[in-house]
Design a protein around this motif. Structure first.
Motif, mmCIF file in Angstrom:
data_model
loop_
_atom_site.group_PDB
_atom_site.id
_atom_site.type_symbol
_atom_site.label_atom_id
_atom_site.label_comp_id
_atom_site.label_asym_id
_atom_site.label_seq_id
_atom_site.Cartn_x
_atom_site.Cartn_y
_atom_site.Cartn_z
ATOM 1 N N ASN A 1 -6.767 -2.151 -6.199
ATOM 2 C CA ASN A 1 -7.746 -1.514 -5.314
ATOM 3 C C ASN A 1 -8.459 -0.385 -6.060
ATOM 4 O O ASN A 1 -7.827 0.507 -6.620
ATOM 5 C CB ASN A 1 -7.032 -0.957 -4.074
ATOM 6 C CG ASN A 1 -7.997 -0.422 -3.041
ATOM 7 O OD1 ASN A 1 -8.665 0.584 -3.255
ATOM 8 N ND2 ASN A 1 -8.075 -1.101 -1.908
ATOM 9 N N LYS A 2 -9.788 -0.438 -6.090
ATOM 10 C CA LYS A 2 -10.549 0.507 -6.906
ATOM 11 C C LYS A 2 -10.475 1.943 -6.388
ATOM 12 O O LYS A 2 -10.725 2.889 -7.135
ATOM 13 C CB LYS A 2 -12.009 0.054 -6.979
ATOM 14 C CG LYS A 2 -12.182 -1.232 -7.772
ATOM 15 C CD LYS A 2 -13.645 -1.606 -7.916
ATOM 16 C CE LYS A 2 -13.795 -2.874 -8.749
ATOM 17 N NZ LYS A 2 -15.214 -3.264 -8.922
ATOM 18 N N VAL A 3 -10.134 2.103 -5.116
ATOM 19 C CA VAL A 3 -10.054 3.442 -4.529
ATOM 20 C C VAL A 3 -8.628 3.975 -4.537
ATOM 21 O O VAL A 3 -8.373 5.122 -4.921
ATOM 22 C CB VAL A 3 -10.608 3.435 -3.088
ATOM 23 C CG1 VAL A 3 -10.449 4.812 -2.447
ATOM 24 C CG2 VAL A 3 -12.070 3.004 -3.077
ATOM 25 N N SER A 4 -7.674 3.138 -4.142
ATOM 26 C CA SER A 4 -6.300 3.620 -3.945
ATOM 27 C C SER A 4 -5.272 2.923 -4.827
ATOM 28 O O SER A 4 -4.072 3.069 -4.603
ATOM 29 C CB SER A 4 -5.897 3.420 -2.477
ATOM 30 O OG SER A 4 -5.984 2.043 -2.112
ATOM 31 N N GLY A 5 -5.740 2.184 -5.859
ATOM 32 C CA GLY A 5 -4.819 1.416 -6.690
ATOM 33 C C GLY A 5 -4.265 2.181 -7.872
ATOM 34 O O GLY A 5 -4.361 3.404 -7.957
ATOM 35 N N GLU B 1 0.829 -1.210 0.000
ATOM 36 C CA GLU B 1 0.000 0.000 0.000
ATOM 37 C C GLU B 1 0.860 1.256 0.000
ATOM 38 O O GLU B 1 0.551 2.242 -0.682
ATOM 39 C CB GLU B 1 -0.930 -0.015 1.216
ATOM 40 C CG GLU B 1 -2.028 -1.080 1.128
ATOM 41 C CD GLU B 1 -2.745 -1.278 2.447
ATOM 42 O OE1 GLU B 1 -2.390 -0.580 3.431
ATOM 43 O OE2 GLU B 1 -3.649 -2.142 2.515
ATOM 44 N N LYS B 2 1.943 1.255 0.770
ATOM 45 C CA LYS B 2 2.839 2.422 0.820
ATOM 46 C C LYS B 2 3.487 2.673 -0.540
ATOM 47 O O LYS B 2 3.596 3.815 -0.993
ATOM 48 C CB LYS B 2 3.921 2.203 1.881
ATOM 49 C CG LYS B 2 3.434 2.266 3.318
ATOM 50 C CD LYS B 2 4.594 2.014 4.279
ATOM 51 C CE LYS B 2 4.145 2.082 5.733
ATOM 52 N NZ LYS B 2 5.273 1.776 6.664
ATOM 53 N N ALA B 3 3.925 1.602 -1.195
ATOM 54 C CA ALA B 3 4.579 1.744 -2.496
ATOM 55 C C ALA B 3 3.591 2.266 -3.538
ATOM 56 O O ALA B 3 3.926 3.163 -4.330
ATOM 57 C CB ALA B 3 5.154 0.404 -2.934
#
Length: 279
Positions: free
Chosen positions: A91-95, A61-63
């Motif tokens: 991820n549809k929000v943060s990908g 997630e950080k990368a």
């Protein structure tokens, strides 16, 4: 622009870029990944950002967040499960997959018995491509080749024969893809199929079968019918033909390097170079 025919040519193209790119590596804890990244840094090709976290999900997630903010140009998988990294990417929000894009894998091989680099898709992501996904594979592969100086890439739609039939309904879609290519949907390129691998890559095999093809047995890209054919082709080339290979995920906000845990430092460095060259 010089056409790239070897990994050395690919390296030269990347080294001509005076501005180092930024690679964010997720859990680069294995020796091969560390060596590949260190080489890229030492040769002035890239600045390296290392993301280590006890929780693989958090590291991924950080990368991904760094890429989304524009703080990295390439994402690279280290000692982390591909499924974990893909969950963060998709991820549809943060990908990192824009709406409407298709996630697919593009490989490139330098084969001692072939006169140029050979690109092929997909050995790692899409099991059985839909027509939409196959069209995206052709589009992405054509764009990468054109970026590398292959001004009119020759793209073969691969099958076990030169015809389809009721057992292989997906082959019917090849005709639509060829029509799209003629109409300019993929830029300047030649697309033909169905063709088997020998007919796609050997003018002698093409003539022996009496087949007429605009690719003339000199394909730059092989679009495989499914992941089983693609992965078997990839493994056979590296084992029996001593091919040098590299691969990236495309369709995402940036190229993603997802090497196998068993890949050598050289293979991982080649994938880094491929990703940098495809920007």
């Amino acid at each position: 622009m010089k056409t790239i025919r070897t990994f050395e040519d690919l390296y030269q193209r990347v080294s001509e870029n005076r501005r180092p790119r930024r690679i964010v590596a997720v859990k680069p804890e294995d020796e091969a990944t560390r060596q590949a990244l260190q080489k890229a840094k030492q040769e002035g090709l890239a600045d390296i950002l290392l993301i280590n976290d006890d929780l693989p999900e958090r590291a991924a997630e950080k990368a991904v967040a760094l890429v989304r903010r524009g703080d990295a140009d390439v994402l690279m998988k280290g000692l982390i499960g591909t499924d974990v990294l893909l969950r963060a990417i998709l991820n549809k929000v943060s990908g990192l997959l824009p709406e409407g894009s298709v996630l697919t894998h593009l490989s490139v091989a330098e084969i001692p018995t072939y006169s140029k680099l050979l690109f092929f898709t997909d050995v790692a992501v899409i099991p059985y491509p839909t027509q939409k996904q196959r069209i995206a594979q052709v589009r992405y592969a054509a764009a990468v080749c054109q970026r590398l100086g292959i001004l009119q890439p020759r793209i073969a739609l691969i099958h076990c024969a030169e015809h389809g039939g009721r057992q292989f309904p997906f082959v019917d879609g090849y005709q639509d893809i060829k029509r799209m290519a003629i109409e300019g949907a993929f830029g300047r390129c030649l697309v033909d199929g169905p063709l088997d691998v020998k007919s796609a890559c050997s003018v002698q095999a093409l003539r022996a079968k009496g087949i007429s093809s605009p690719l003339d047995g000199q394909s730059d890209v092989l679009v495989m019918p499914d992941i089983e054919a693609g992965n078997a082709f990839y493994k056979a080339m590296t084992l029996f033909a001593q091919a040098r290979t590299a691969g990236v995920l495309l369709g995402t906000q940036c190229p993603v390097v997802v090497p196998s845990r068993g890949d050598s430092a050289e293979a991982k460095f080649n994938s880094i170079i491929f990703a940098l060259a495809s920007l």
